[in-house]
Design an enzyme around this catalytic site. Structure first.
Site, PDB file in Angstrom:
ATOM      1  N   GLU A 141       0.821  -1.211   0.000  1.00 52.86           N
ATOM      2  CA  GLU A 141       0.000   0.000   0.000  1.00 52.86           C
ATOM      3  C   GLU A 141       0.853   1.257   0.000  1.00 52.86           C
ATOM      4  O   GLU A 141       1.585   1.516   0.971  1.00 52.86           O
ATOM      5  CB  GLU A 141      -0.899   0.020   1.239  1.00 52.86           C
ATOM      6  CG  GLU A 141      -1.763   1.246   1.327  1.00 52.86           C
ATOM      7  CD  GLU A 141      -2.441   1.392   2.676  1.00 52.86           C
ATOM      8  OE1 GLU A 141      -1.855   0.984   3.700  1.00 52.86           O
ATOM      9  OE2 GLU A 141      -3.564   1.930   2.713  1.00 52.86           O
ATOM     10  N   ASP A 176      -5.688   2.336  -1.289  1.00 48.06           N
ATOM     11  CA  ASP A 176      -6.349   3.199  -0.305  1.00 48.06           C
ATOM     12  C   ASP A 176      -6.694   4.507  -1.012  1.00 48.06           C
ATOM     13  O   ASP A 176      -5.805   5.307  -1.348  1.00 48.06           O
ATOM     14  CB  ASP A 176      -5.421   3.422   0.885  1.00 48.06           C
ATOM     15  CG  ASP A 176      -6.121   4.115   2.047  1.00 48.06           C
ATOM     16  OD1 ASP A 176      -5.811   3.813   3.212  1.00 48.06           O
ATOM     17  OD2 ASP A 176      -6.994   4.972   1.774  1.00 48.06           O
ATOM     18  N   GLN A 202      -9.426   0.645   0.463  1.00 46.72           N
ATOM     19  CA  GLN A 202      -9.790   1.328   1.693  1.00 46.72           C
ATOM     20  C   GLN A 202     -10.280   2.732   1.353  1.00 46.72           C
ATOM     21  O   GLN A 202      -9.937   3.288   0.306  1.00 46.72           O
ATOM     22  CB  GLN A 202      -8.606   1.382   2.672  1.00 46.72           C
ATOM     23  CG  GLN A 202      -8.199   0.001   3.183  1.00 46.72           C
ATOM     24  CD  GLN A 202      -6.946   0.035   4.017  1.00 46.72           C
ATOM     25  OE1 GLN A 202      -5.982   0.728   3.695  1.00 46.72           O
ATOM     26  NE2 GLN A 202      -6.926  -0.705   5.125  1.00 46.72           N
ATOM     27  N   GLU A 238     -11.494   2.744   6.621  1.00 50.79           N
ATOM     28  CA  GLU A 238     -10.332   3.064   7.449  1.00 50.79           C
ATOM     29  C   GLU A 238     -10.333   4.553   7.758  1.00 50.79           C
ATOM     30  O   GLU A 238      -9.555   5.342   7.185  1.00 50.79           O
ATOM     31  CB  GLU A 238      -9.051   2.669   6.742  1.00 50.79           C
ATOM     32  CG  GLU A 238      -7.840   2.729   7.655  1.00 50.79           C
ATOM     33  CD  GLU A 238      -6.547   2.363   6.961  1.00 50.79           C
ATOM     34  OE1 GLU A 238      -6.431   2.599   5.751  1.00 50.79           O
ATOM     35  OE2 GLU A 238      -5.642   1.838   7.629  1.00 50.79           O
TER      36      GLU A 238
HETATM   37  O1  LIG Z   1      -2.401   3.913   7.028  1.00 51.79           O
HETATM   38  C1  LIG Z   1      -3.048   3.236   6.237  1.00 51.79           C
HETATM   39  O2  LIG Z   1      -3.743   3.691   5.270  1.00 51.79           O
HETATM   40  C2  LIG Z   1      -3.053   1.763   6.370  1.00 51.79           C
HETATM   41  O3  LIG Z   1      -3.801   1.133   5.649  1.00 51.79           O
HETATM   42  C3  LIG Z   1      -2.164   1.062   7.386  1.00 51.79           C
HETATM   43  O4  LIG Z   1      -2.217  -0.312   7.122  1.00 51.79           O
HETATM   44  C4  LIG Z   1      -0.715   1.467   7.346  1.00 51.79           C
HETATM   45  O5  LIG Z   1      -0.501   2.594   8.079  1.00 51.79           O
HETATM   46 MG   LIG Z   2      -4.863   2.266   4.289  1.00 46.13          MG
END
Ligand SMILES: O=C(O)C(=O)[C@@H](O)CO
Ligand SMILES: [Mg+2]
Length: 260
Positions: A141, A176, A202, A238
Site C-alpha cells: 500500500e 487506499d 480502503q 479506514e
Molecule cells: O495507514 C493506512 O492507510 C493503512 O492502511 C495502514 O495499514 C498502514 O498505516
Molecule cells: Mg490504508
C-alpha cells in the site's frame, strides 16, 4: 454492491479492542479489518469473528516497534531476519482468522536507494512464497507523506510497476483511496487502470480522514465505480469517526448486512 469491512483500529474505539467485533456486527458490518492483532491470541480473535459471524478482510504483518515509529521491515536491507520472523508470527493469526490477504509494510527508507528497492523486492517475493500455500495474498500500500513521513512506498505507479514486474499471482495492490487522492488525485482513472492488480480497497474522507460522506471525494460515485469495475473484494472503512462511531454510519446504511 461493495462489501465494507469496519476498521477496528480506528472505528468503535469507544470499546475495548475485542468488544469492537461485537459492536461492528451490531452496526451491520459483516467483515472487519485492523492494523495488528498481536496484542491478543489468535484464538481470542477467531472467537470474536465466529460468534459475530464476521469475515476477517485484512490485517497487517508485524511492523516492528510501531510506537517508536517503525513502519515495517520490507525495504530495510538490515532487517531481513525481522521480516522473516514477522511472517512466522503472523501465520497462526492468518490461519485462525481465515484472512485471505495480509498487508506487508515497507518501512522508513528511501525509494531512490537501490539497496532499499532490492530489499523490498526480495521481501515481497519471500512473503508471497511464504503465504501462497495457504491461499493468502500479500498486498502493498502506498502511503502519503503527510501521514507517514519517510515511508518507502509513496507512489501508486511505482507500486503498480513493481507488482507487474514481480508477476507473482498472490502479490496485489492495497488501493487506499484516501492516499491516492492525496498523492496523485485522478482516483477513478487510477482505479480503472489498476483494478486488475487490486487486492484490497480502503476509504476515508480527504483531507480529514473521517467518514466517507463529505469533503473532497464523491464516494457514492466511487462505490458505483467499484461495482462497474467488477471489484469483488472488501472495502475497508479506514477512517477516524468524527464523534461516536454509530452516529457517523449514515453513509453505510444502504450497505449494512451485505455478505456478497
Ligand atoms: O495507514 C493506512 O492507510 C493503512 O492502511 C495502514 O495499514 C498502514 O498505516
Ligand atoms: Mg490504508
Amino acid at each position: 454492491m461493495p462489501r465494507f469491512a469496519a476498521n477496528l483500529s480506528l472505528m468503535f474505539n469507544e470499546n475495548a479492542f475485542l468488544d469492537r467485533f461485537d459492536a461492528a456486527a451490531a452496526a451491520g458490518f459483516t467483515a472487519v479489518e485492523f492494523l495488528f492483532p498481536y496484542d491478543h491470541s489468535p484464538e481470542d480473535i477467531a472467537e470474536r469473528l465466529r460468534r459475530n459471524n464476521l469475515v476477517q478482510a485484512l490485517f497487517n504483518l508485524p511492523p516492528g516497534d510501531w510506537a517508536a515509529g517503525e513502519k515495517g521491515f520490507a525495504a530495510r536491507p538490515d532487517k531481513f531476519e525481522e521480516l522473516q520472523q514477522s511472517l512466522r508470527i503472523a501465520l497462526p493469526y492468518a490461519l485462525a482468522t481465515g484472512v485471505k490477504r495480509v498487508h506487508l509494510m515497507a518501512g522508513i527508507a528511501d525509494r531512490n536507494d537501490v539497496a532499499a528497492v532490492v530489499a523490498f523486492r526480495r521481501s515481497l517475493a519471500v512473503a508471497a512464497h511464504f503465504f501462497a500455500p495457504h491461499g493468502i495474498d500479500v498486498v502493498i500500500e502506498p502511503l502519503n507523506k503527510r501521514d507517514v513521513a519517510g515511508y518507502f512506498l509513496d507512489d501508486f505507479e511505482f507500486a503498480r510497476d513493481l507488482i507487474r514486474e514481480l508477476d507473482v499471482p498472490n502479490v496485489k495492490l492495497q488501493f487506499d483511496v484516501y492516499h491516492c487522492q492525496i498523492l496523485h488525485g485522478d482516483v477513478a482513472m487510477r482505479l480503472r487502470e489498476m483494478m486488475p492488480i487490486v487486492g484490497h480497497i480502503q476509504i476515508a474522507s480527504v483531507p480529514s480522514r473521517n467518514e466517507p460522506d463529505s469533503e473532497e471525494l464523491n464516494y457514492p460515485f466511487l462505490f458505483e465505480e467499484f461495482d462497474r469495475l467488477g471489484y469483488a473484494g472488501f472495502v475497508g472503512a479506514e477512517y477516524r469517526p468524527r464523534g461516536a462511531t454509530v452516529d457517523g454510519l449514515g453513509w453505510f446504511a444502504p450497505y449494512a448486512g451485505t455478505r456478497t
